[in-house]
Scaffold this motif. Structure first.
Motif, PDB file in Angstrom:
ATOM      1  N   VAL A  73      -0.610   6.594   8.140  1.00  0.00           N
ATOM      2  CA  VAL A  73      -1.987   6.338   8.293  1.00  0.00           C
ATOM      3  C   VAL A  73      -1.779   5.350   6.301  1.00  0.00           C
ATOM      4  CG1 VAL A  73      -4.112   5.754   7.931  1.00  0.00           C
ATOM      5  CG2 VAL A  73      -3.580   6.200   9.874  1.00  0.00           C
ATOM      6  N   THR A  74      -1.799   6.493   5.957  1.00  0.00           N
ATOM      7  CA  THR A  74      -1.676   6.100   4.272  1.00  0.00           C
ATOM      8  C   THR A  74      -0.915   5.639   3.542  1.00  0.00           C
ATOM      9  OG1 THR A  74      -2.746   8.718   3.851  1.00  0.00           O
ATOM     10  CG2 THR A  74      -1.275   7.919   1.692  1.00  0.00           C
ATOM     11  N   PHE A  75       0.678   5.991   4.088  1.00  0.00           N
ATOM     12  CA  PHE A  75       1.430   5.047   3.685  1.00  0.00           C
ATOM     13  C   PHE A  75       2.014   3.940   4.467  1.00  0.00           C
ATOM     14  CE2 PHE A  75       2.811   9.388   1.894  1.00  0.00           C
ATOM     15  CZ  PHE A  75       2.471   8.990   0.985  1.00  0.00           C
ATOM     16  N   VAL A  76       0.972   3.480   5.919  1.00  0.00           N
ATOM     17  CA  VAL A  76       1.488   1.768   6.377  1.00  0.00           C
ATOM     18  C   VAL A  76       0.034   1.852   6.023  1.00  0.00           C
ATOM     19  CG1 VAL A  76       0.981   1.082   8.365  1.00  0.00           C
ATOM     20  CG2 VAL A  76       2.157   2.762   8.596  1.00  0.00           C
ATOM     21  N   GLY A  77      -1.050   2.158   5.535  1.00  0.00           N
ATOM     22  CA  GLY A  77      -2.374   1.764   5.117  1.00  0.00           C
ATOM     23  C   GLY A  77      -2.144   0.869   3.305  1.00  0.00           C
ATOM     24  N   ILE A  78      -1.294   1.720   2.766  1.00  0.00           N
ATOM     25  CA  ILE A  78      -0.950   0.896   1.323  1.00  0.00           C
ATOM     26  C   ILE A  78      -0.443  -0.256   1.658  1.00  0.00           C
ATOM     27  CG2 ILE A  78      -0.928   3.058   0.164  1.00  0.00           C
ATOM     28  CD1 ILE A  78       1.887   3.312   0.008  1.00  0.00           C
ATOM     29  N   SER A  79       0.097  -0.526   2.484  1.00  0.00           N
ATOM     30  CA  SER A  79       1.025  -2.056   2.344  1.00  0.00           C
ATOM     31  C   SER A  79       0.687  -2.938   2.352  1.00  0.00           C
ATOM     32  CB  SER A  79       2.387  -1.604   3.606  1.00  0.00           C
ATOM     33  OG  SER A  79       2.728  -3.198   3.413  1.00  0.00           O
ATOM     34  N   GLU A  80      -0.553  -2.561   4.029  1.00  0.00           N
ATOM     35  CA  GLU A  80      -1.926  -3.772   4.630  1.00  0.00           C
ATOM     36  C   GLU A  80      -2.732  -3.699   3.245  1.00  0.00           C
ATOM     37  OE1 GLU A  80      -2.988  -6.390   6.668  1.00  0.00           O
ATOM     38  OE2 GLU A  80      -0.845  -5.624   7.157  1.00  0.00           O
ATOM     39  N   ALA A  81      -2.897  -2.789   2.585  1.00  0.00           N
ATOM     40  CA  ALA A  81      -3.907  -2.728   1.093  1.00  0.00           C
ATOM     41  C   ALA A  81      -3.259  -3.777   0.055  1.00  0.00           C
ATOM     42  CB  ALA A  81      -4.350  -1.495   0.613  1.00  0.00           C
ATOM     43  N   ALA A  82      -2.626  -3.262   0.036  1.00  0.00           N
ATOM     44  CA  ALA A  82      -1.655  -4.812  -0.915  1.00  0.00           C
ATOM     45  C   ALA A  82      -1.821  -5.630  -0.551  1.00  0.00           C
ATOM     46  CB  ALA A  82      -0.123  -3.899  -1.691  1.00  0.00           C
ATOM     47  N   ARG A  83      -1.190  -6.216   0.170  1.00  0.00           N
ATOM     48  CA  ARG A  83      -0.958  -7.776   1.036  1.00  0.00           C
ATOM     49  C   ARG A  83      -2.415  -7.797   1.161  1.00  0.00           C
ATOM     50  NH1 ARG A  83       0.740  -5.932   5.450  1.00  0.00           N
ATOM     51  NH2 ARG A  83       3.381  -6.507   5.044  1.00  0.00           N
ATOM     52  N   MET A  84      -3.518  -7.876   1.492  1.00  0.00           N
ATOM     53  CA  MET A  84      -4.991  -7.760   1.118  1.00  0.00           C
ATOM     54  C   MET A  84      -5.343  -8.121  -0.102  1.00  0.00           C
ATOM     55  SD  MET A  84      -4.428  -8.878   4.179  1.00  0.00           S
ATOM     56  CE  MET A  84      -6.247 -10.180   4.402  1.00  0.00           C
ATOM     57  N   GLY A  85      -5.028  -7.689  -1.216  1.00  0.00           N
ATOM     58  CA  GLY A  85      -5.581  -7.448  -2.843  1.00  0.00           C
ATOM     59  C   GLY A  85      -6.993  -6.087  -2.177  1.00  0.00           C
ATOM     60  N   ARG A  86      -7.110  -5.066  -1.198  1.00  0.00           N
ATOM     61  CA  ARG A  86      -7.863  -4.489  -1.398  1.00  0.00           C
ATOM     62  C   ARG A  86      -7.632  -3.029  -1.757  1.00  0.00           C
ATOM     63  NH1 ARG A  86      -9.727  -5.999   4.645  1.00  0.00           N
ATOM     64  NH2 ARG A  86     -10.955  -7.888   4.196  1.00  0.00           N
ATOM     65  N   HIS A  87      -6.627  -2.905  -2.962  1.00  0.00           N
ATOM     66  CA  HIS A  87      -6.309  -1.406  -3.528  1.00  0.00           C
ATOM     67  C   HIS A  87      -7.032  -1.694  -4.388  1.00  0.00           C
ATOM     68  CE1 HIS A  87      -4.174  -4.416  -5.912  1.00  0.00           C
ATOM     69  NE2 HIS A  87      -4.313  -4.861  -5.296  1.00  0.00           N
ATOM     70  N   ILE A  88      -6.584  -0.590  -5.158  1.00  0.00           N
ATOM     71  CA  ILE A  88      -7.595   0.564  -6.394  1.00  0.00           C
ATOM     72  C   ILE A  88      -7.967  -0.488  -7.265  1.00  0.00           C
ATOM     73  CG2 ILE A  88      -9.053   2.239  -7.446  1.00  0.00           C
ATOM     74  CD1 ILE A  88      -8.694   3.668  -4.809  1.00  0.00           C
ATOM     75  N   ARG A  89      -8.523  -1.172  -7.847  1.00  0.00           N
ATOM     76  CA  ARG A  89      -8.210  -1.504  -9.576  1.00  0.00           C
ATOM     77  C   ARG A  89      -9.161  -1.298 -10.152  1.00  0.00           C
ATOM     78  NH1 ARG A  89      -9.081  -7.330 -10.245  1.00  0.00           N
ATOM     79  NH2 ARG A  89     -10.445  -8.051  -8.879  1.00  0.00           N
ATOM     80  N   MET A  90      -9.218  -1.033 -11.247  1.00  0.00           N
ATOM     81  CA  MET A  90     -10.299  -1.176 -12.887  1.00  0.00           C
ATOM     82  C   MET A  90     -10.002  -2.341 -13.777  1.00  0.00           C
ATOM     83  SD  MET A  90     -11.159   2.006 -11.959  1.00  0.00           S
ATOM     84  CE  MET A  90     -10.218   3.067 -12.195  1.00  0.00           C
ATOM     85  N   SER A  91     -10.554  -3.102 -13.314  1.00  0.00           N
ATOM     86  CA  SER A  91     -10.974  -4.556 -13.364  1.00  0.00           C
ATOM     87  C   SER A  91     -12.416  -5.204 -14.386  1.00  0.00           C
ATOM     88  CB  SER A  91     -11.271  -5.667 -12.131  1.00  0.00           C
ATOM     89  OG  SER A  91     -12.757  -5.347 -11.594  1.00  0.00           O
ATOM     90  N   ALA A  92     -12.604  -3.937 -15.305  1.00  0.00           N
ATOM     91  CA  ALA A  92     -13.753  -4.160 -16.059  1.00  0.00           C
ATOM     92  C   ALA A  92     -13.207  -4.745 -17.172  1.00  0.00           C
ATOM     93  CB  ALA A  92     -14.196  -2.519 -16.881  1.00  0.00           C
ATOM     94  N   PHE A  93     -12.040  -3.678 -17.834  1.00  0.00           N
ATOM     95  CA  PHE A  93     -10.656  -4.284 -19.096  1.00  0.00           C
ATOM     96  C   PHE A  93     -10.602  -5.620 -18.689  1.00  0.00           C
ATOM     97  CE2 PHE A  93      -6.838  -5.104 -21.193  1.00  0.00           C
ATOM     98  CZ  PHE A  93      -7.369  -4.995 -22.672  1.00  0.00           C
ATOM     99  N   THR A  94      -9.823  -6.181 -17.614  1.00  0.00           N
ATOM    100  CA  THR A  94      -9.256  -7.025 -17.439  1.00  0.00           C
ATOM    101  C   THR A  94     -10.316  -8.196 -17.572  1.00  0.00           C
ATOM    102  OG1 THR A  94      -9.202  -6.988 -14.885  1.00  0.00           O
ATOM    103  CG2 THR A  94      -7.710  -6.928 -16.099  1.00  0.00           C
TER     104      THR A  94
END
Length: 194
Positions: A73-94
């Protein structure tokens, strides 16, 4: 210009069309793997609890199976999260930067993330190779241990490709994109509520 839900419009024909179809097929397989893995984990855990409470005996392979499924689930899930733009990101600065600087930062971040993922995939291939030569078996199911972690290099590599595609999308298309499918949107209404 973005489509519904902030998604970028589909590329037409040619190599991009073939790539999009391959990625769509991979996405379907990933979602099926994720869904079934979570269902199997839930059933396995509930069955193990019932066995412990009702019969004072655990299912001997329950913990081992759940560990394997968590890796999946972890290593298949990170691919799906990246595809859908749902990965963790720190957007306060950007978010404080202008659109152009934000786009440049997104390109740097996605290429840096892809590089790190490819490096980790390389190391994980080396680790899997060492497990193959060691002939280690899992304690309960007695299957080759490398089979339980074989998904790791694949998941890291596919996720790295997703970040490369996100970087290329940011380079080639207007707007800032979280993935090649999802454009980043900034809601001005949120500012008025602060």
């Amino acid at each position: 210009m973005s489509g519904a839900n902030g998604e970028a419009p589909a590329p037409s024909g040619g190599a991009l069309g073939i790539l999009r179809k391959l990625d769509h097929g991979l996405s379907v397989v990933e979602r099926q793997l994720l869904g079934w893995s979570i269902i199997i984990m839930a059933v396995n855990t509930v069955a193990n609890v019932i066995m412990r409470l009702g019969f004072s005996s655990s299912i001997f392979f329950s913990e081992e199976l759940n560990q394997f499924l968590i890796i999946l689930v972890t290593f298949v899930g990170i691919s799906e999260a990246a595809r859908m733009g749902r990965h963790i990101r720190m957007s306060a600065f950007t978010d404080m930067l202008g659109p152009r600087a934000s786009k440049v930062m997104m390109i740097i971040i996605t290429l840096g993330t892809a590089s790190l993922l490819f490096l980790l995939a390389w190391y994980s291939i080396d680790y899997v190779s060492s497990l193959i030569t060691s002939n280690r078996l899992t304690p309960a199911l007695r299957i080759p241990y490398y089979l339980t972690v074989l998904i790791v290099p694949f998941g890291l590599c596919v996720t790295g490709i997703q970040f490369v595609l996100a970087a290329l999308t940011n380079i080639l298309k207007p707007g800032t994109h979280l993935s090649y499918q999802v454009e980043d949107t900034f809601d001005d209404a949120d500012e008025h509520h602060l």
